[in-house]
Design a protein around this motif. Structure first.
Motif, PDB file in Angstrom:
ATOM      1  N   ASP A 122       0.993  -1.199  -0.099  1.00  0.00           N
ATOM      2  CA  ASP A 122      -0.138  -0.118   0.163  1.00  0.00           C
ATOM      3  C   ASP A 122       0.884   1.356   0.016  1.00  0.00           C
ATOM      4  OD1 ASP A 122      -1.610   2.019   0.369  1.00  0.00           O
ATOM      5  OD2 ASP A 122      -2.538   1.410   2.384  1.00  0.00           O
ATOM      6  N   ARG A 123       1.256   1.955  -1.026  1.00  0.00           N
ATOM      7  CA  ARG A 123       1.981   2.845  -1.317  1.00  0.00           C
ATOM      8  C   ARG A 123       1.480   4.214  -0.510  1.00  0.00           C
ATOM      9  NH1 ARG A 123       6.277   2.068  -5.939  1.00  0.00           N
ATOM     10  NH2 ARG A 123       5.889  -0.128  -6.007  1.00  0.00           N
ATOM     11  N   ASN A 124       0.198   4.107  -0.103  1.00  0.00           N
ATOM     12  CA  ASN A 124      -0.429   5.297   0.633  1.00  0.00           C
ATOM     13  C   ASN A 124      -0.192   5.170   2.133  1.00  0.00           C
ATOM     14  OD1 ASN A 124      -1.400   6.744  -1.616  1.00  0.00           O
ATOM     15  ND2 ASN A 124      -2.931   5.462  -1.512  1.00  0.00           N
ATOM     16  N   HIS A 125       0.457   4.013   2.663  1.00  0.00           N
ATOM     17  CA  HIS A 125       0.921   3.716   3.973  1.00  0.00           C
ATOM     18  C   HIS A 125       1.942   4.975   4.179  1.00  0.00           C
ATOM     19  CE1 HIS A 125       2.788   2.057   7.524  1.00  0.00           C
ATOM     20  NE2 HIS A 125       1.307   1.328   7.839  1.00  0.00           N
ATOM     21  N   GLN A 129       5.444   5.843   2.140  1.00  0.00           N
ATOM     22  CA  GLN A 129       5.713   7.202   1.658  1.00  0.00           C
ATOM     23  C   GLN A 129       6.787   7.694   1.774  1.00  0.00           C
ATOM     24  OE1 GLN A 129       2.111   9.217   3.062  1.00  0.00           O
ATOM     25  NE2 GLN A 129       0.772   8.947   0.912  1.00  0.00           N
TER      26      GLN A 129
END
Length: 794
Positions: A122-125, A129
């Protein structure tokens, strides 16, 4: 002639000026102003007297982007080499001699696993980031500044660093913890080729019946396993990169400290290299502050502290890697027996690019239990039996990036415990303290449920179900303690105990080091920075007397004259301290090697004996062997007579004296430990002459020794001894004044050749000195020697 001399002088001046210009251009920029894209606001980086950056940013994205930039300034080549080793890409820059190492790491599937893992994150974690910002800082540095001299020497073409690279390096670190590829073939060979009487010396449970049985291995398979063990070891020795070997850490509560506040000490033991494994940096933003120790391509500190909490790490050393002998279908060699049926092996080809040579194609196979490690070897060495590798790193969710992001912010016991529970592989002991007075320890790993009776110290037989796993134990069953009544916790790589009573097989170190620390901490209070330093630097161990006491009568009988008798009595009276002026330390360590060789080399053969010298089971075996006068190891198979313990001890004693006299003279004063035991830290390019003169550090006399608290450890072998691994840093944090903690780097902060901080801590390190780790604003200001402003581009 006058004109010729003038031309020569001008030429020399031009070459010198060009060299100085070249060198100067490679140095880190630690003063002035540089533009950095994607910054939201200016970032200030103040460098202290050791070259440690103190980074102040207005938000976390800018903080990690700046960290990536300054980390790359000092360690870009280290990052490059680490990712190439982990991903099996060294031959592309170092040539055909690295094909075997690349094949090993392709076989381990670290690269493949990292790529698949990266696709699902999950690159929004916030953790990911931060990773992306850090990588952006590295890549901006690489794209805009002169590349390190190593790039020029090797002709490296830069390419962007990626999340896949970060995950691959995490895989390399996990692999460096596991010793199964070296110890399992050795112990299985002893069990199956020599028998239970020989195996008993290693203190490994013997299972002649029940679940455990011997896999059917051909003569060629033993050669395969021996070659695999040597290849695994050579992957570390031949590349000058860190390998995790052990560690000390302890924490005392306020009831036992002088200040009434917790005090934490830690020194992870890692193979020495230039540059050092840890990069120190002080991070500060409105939402986050930490003084941390970072690894290449890792934006979160693996060791760290601030005013509120601190932690250190040691190796758990649980066995999380099984080697499994597969049963093949006699009618189809591409099938193995699994869950009562024949199943196909998975297979795919991979290509290794090789500098100045044609690419090499390797075929990588996998059984239901894991990758086939035979494929790491040249086809002529692969044997008949496929050997699969089950490895927890490949088989667990392992959110280790998120775990360390959380641990970097764990200001309570609950937060630290939760972060530790997310570490699945490699196994790590997290030792923790906070300013509120709490202390804790969690053995962090996913522990597999193996079938009853299965001992993973040996090659397992897949056809009998020995390799199957019934899930994992819950984290609550892992060894752990919080605020124990005794007021202190020690972690030193010895066998821990589960609160649930489960068995935890592992590659544990001798108990002597942990026992020494436990005894000292338990018998005293009033711990402060000064007496904790003394304990961290202690050079004593009870191990020599555990080996020597059963042998003293034989040693006294072996002494040929009064001078030799005096040497034996010096050994008998020795307190085990490995000080620089100690002659008994040198005598004992040479005798230890000669005893192992005289007793064991004839049974094992040179290849497996070489593996034994690099394997932890030898440490456990030698005291047991010394105490057992009836052990079959004492007989020399190369002679027609049957030798006993006394004869073998005499041969080892004579060989000890012959070696020391032949190499260092007849006067025992010339055998002092500091003359024979030294630390020479080497750069990966320093393995090649004459680059060793340029990149490597000169050897320094080293106190301490194998499995002493000051664990400056050498390989068991003949003198002189080069220290292989030891404290990769020494840290002390007293929560009476956490802003004024102490630490030391074994080499220097910078990996840039000719930089001021390339090796400026090496002598202070070996002398046992400590340096302040500046955290308080007034200290940072007072010790600032350079200020770099990173400003938004455009």
């Amino acid at each position: 002639m006058k004109r010729s001399l003038t031309v020569l002088a001008l030429t020399v001046a031009a070459v010198t000026a060009g060299g100085l210009w070249y060198v100067q251009g490679k140095r880190p920029v630690r003063d002035g102003e540089l533009a950095l894209a994607h910054l939201q606001a200016p970032v200030t980086v103040r460098y202290d007297e050791r070259g440690v950056p103190h980074i102040a940013a207005q938000n976390e994205a800018d903080l990690y982007r700046a960290l990536g930039y300054v980390h790359a300034q000092d360690r870009l080549f280290q990052m490059e080499l680490m990712r190439r080793l982990a991903r099996g890409e060294l031959a592309e820059i170092l040539g055909a001699k690295l094909v075997d190492t690349d094949r090993l790491f392709r076989t381990l599937r670290i690269r493949e696993h990292a790529d698949a893992y990266a696709a699902g994150i999950d690159r929004n974690h916030p953790a990911w980031q931060a990773v992306q910002a850090y990588l952006d800082g590295i890549n901006q540095y690489q794209a805009s500044r002169p590349l390190p001299v190593e790039y020029d020497l090797l002709g490296i073409q830069p390419r962007p660093f990626t999340i896949e690279d970060c995950l691959s390096v995490a895989g390399y670190n996990a692999y460096s913890f596991a010793t199964a590829l070296r110890s399992n073939p050795l112990l299985t060979y002893v069990r199956d080729q020599l028998g239970p009487d020989y195996l008993d010396t290693f203190d490994v449970a013997w299972h002649p019946d029940g679940v455990i049985d011997r896999p059917s291995l051909a003569r060629e398979d033993w050669r395969t396993l021996g070659a695999l063990a040597q290849l695994s070891l050579g992957a570390f020795e031949g590349n000058g990169l860190p390998q995790f070997e052990g560690s000390n850490a302890w924490v005392v509560s306020g009831t036992r400290s002088a200040s009434g506040k917790p005090l934490l000490a830690g020194d992870p033991h890692i193979r020495f290299a230039v540059p050092a494994v840890w990069y120190e940096a002080h991070l500060s933003a409105p939402s986050h502050e930490l003084y941390g120790h970072f690894q290449a391509l890792t934006p979160f500190a693996m060791l760290g502290h601030n005013r509120d909490f601190a932690w250190s790490l040691t190796m758990f050393q649980n066995d999380d890697l099984d080697l499994i002998a597969e049963k093949t279908n006699p009618d189809n060699p591409n099938q193995v027996w699994y869950q009562d049926q024949w199943v196909d092996l998975e297979s795919r080809d991979d290509t290794i690019r090789v500098k100045d040579a044609d690419p090499v194609t390797v075929t990588l196979r996998r059984s239901p239990h894991g990758p086939l490690v035979n494929d790491a070897l040249d086809s002529s060495l692969r044997g008949q039996t496929p050997i699969a590798m089950w490895w927890a790193f490949l088989e667990t969710e392992n959110p280790i990036v998120e775990a360390f992001y959380s641990l970097n912010r764990a200001d309570t016991l609950d937060k630290a415990r939760t972060a530790a529970s997310q570490i699945h592989a490699p196994g790590l002991n997290v030792i923790y303290a906070n300013a509120k007075g709490d202390i804790g320890w969690w053995a962090a790993a996913k522990l597999p449920r193996r079938p009853a009776g299965v001992n993973p110290a040996f090659i397992l037989d897949a056809s009998r179900g020995e390799a199957e796993k019934d899930g994992f134990y819950p984290f609550e069953d892992n060894p752990q303690e919080e605020n124990p009544a005794r007021g202190y916790i020690v972690s030193a790589n010895y066998q821990p105990v589960s609160p649930a009573g489960i068995d935890i097989p592992g590659y544990y170190n001798l108990p002597d080091r942990g026992r020494y620390l436990n005894q000292r901490l338990g018998e005293a209070t009033g711990w402060d920075l000064q007496n904790t330093q003394a304990l961290q630097l202690a050079t004593g161990t009870d191990y020599p007397q555990r080996v020597l006491q059963p042998l003293l009568a034989d040693l006294r009988a072996a002494a040929a004259d009064e001078a030799e008798k005096a040497l034996v009595e010096r050994l008998a009276a020795w307190d085990g301290r490995h000080e620089l002026d100690s002659v008994p330390a040198s005598l004992f360590n040479q005798f230890l090697y000669e005893l192992a060789r005289a007793a064991m080399a004839d049974e094992l053969g040179e290849a497996y004996f070489a593996t034994l010298l690099n394997a932890r089971p030898l440490d456990f075996a030698l005291p047991r062997l010394a105490a057992d006068a009836d052990s079959p190891w004492w007989d020399d198979r190369a002679t027609p007579t049957r030798e006993n313990r006394a004869a073998t001890v005499k041969a080892a004693w004579q060989a000890t004296l012959a070696h020391l006299r032949g190499q260092f003279g007849d006067d025992p004063d010339g055998w002092a430990w500091g003359k024979l035991h030294s630390l020479a830290q080497g750069h990966p390019l320093g393995l090649q002459k004459p680059l060793d003169k340029l990149f490597n550090l000169a050897p320094l006399a080293a106190p301490g020794g194998h499995e002493t608290p000051n664990n400056l450890s050498h390989k068991i072998g003949p003198a002189p001894w080069s220290v292989v691994y030891g404290p990769s840093t020494r840290r002390l944090i007293d929560f009476a004044d956490p802003a004024h903690s102490l630490g030391i780097n074994p080499v220097g902060q910078s990996g840039v050749l000719f930089d001021t901080h390339y090796s400026d801590q090496a002598e202070r390190y070996i002398q046992g000195n400590y340096q302040p780790q500046h955290l308080a604003e007034d200290d940072v200001q007072a010790h600032t020697e350079g200020m770099l402003r990173l400003v938004p581009a455009g």
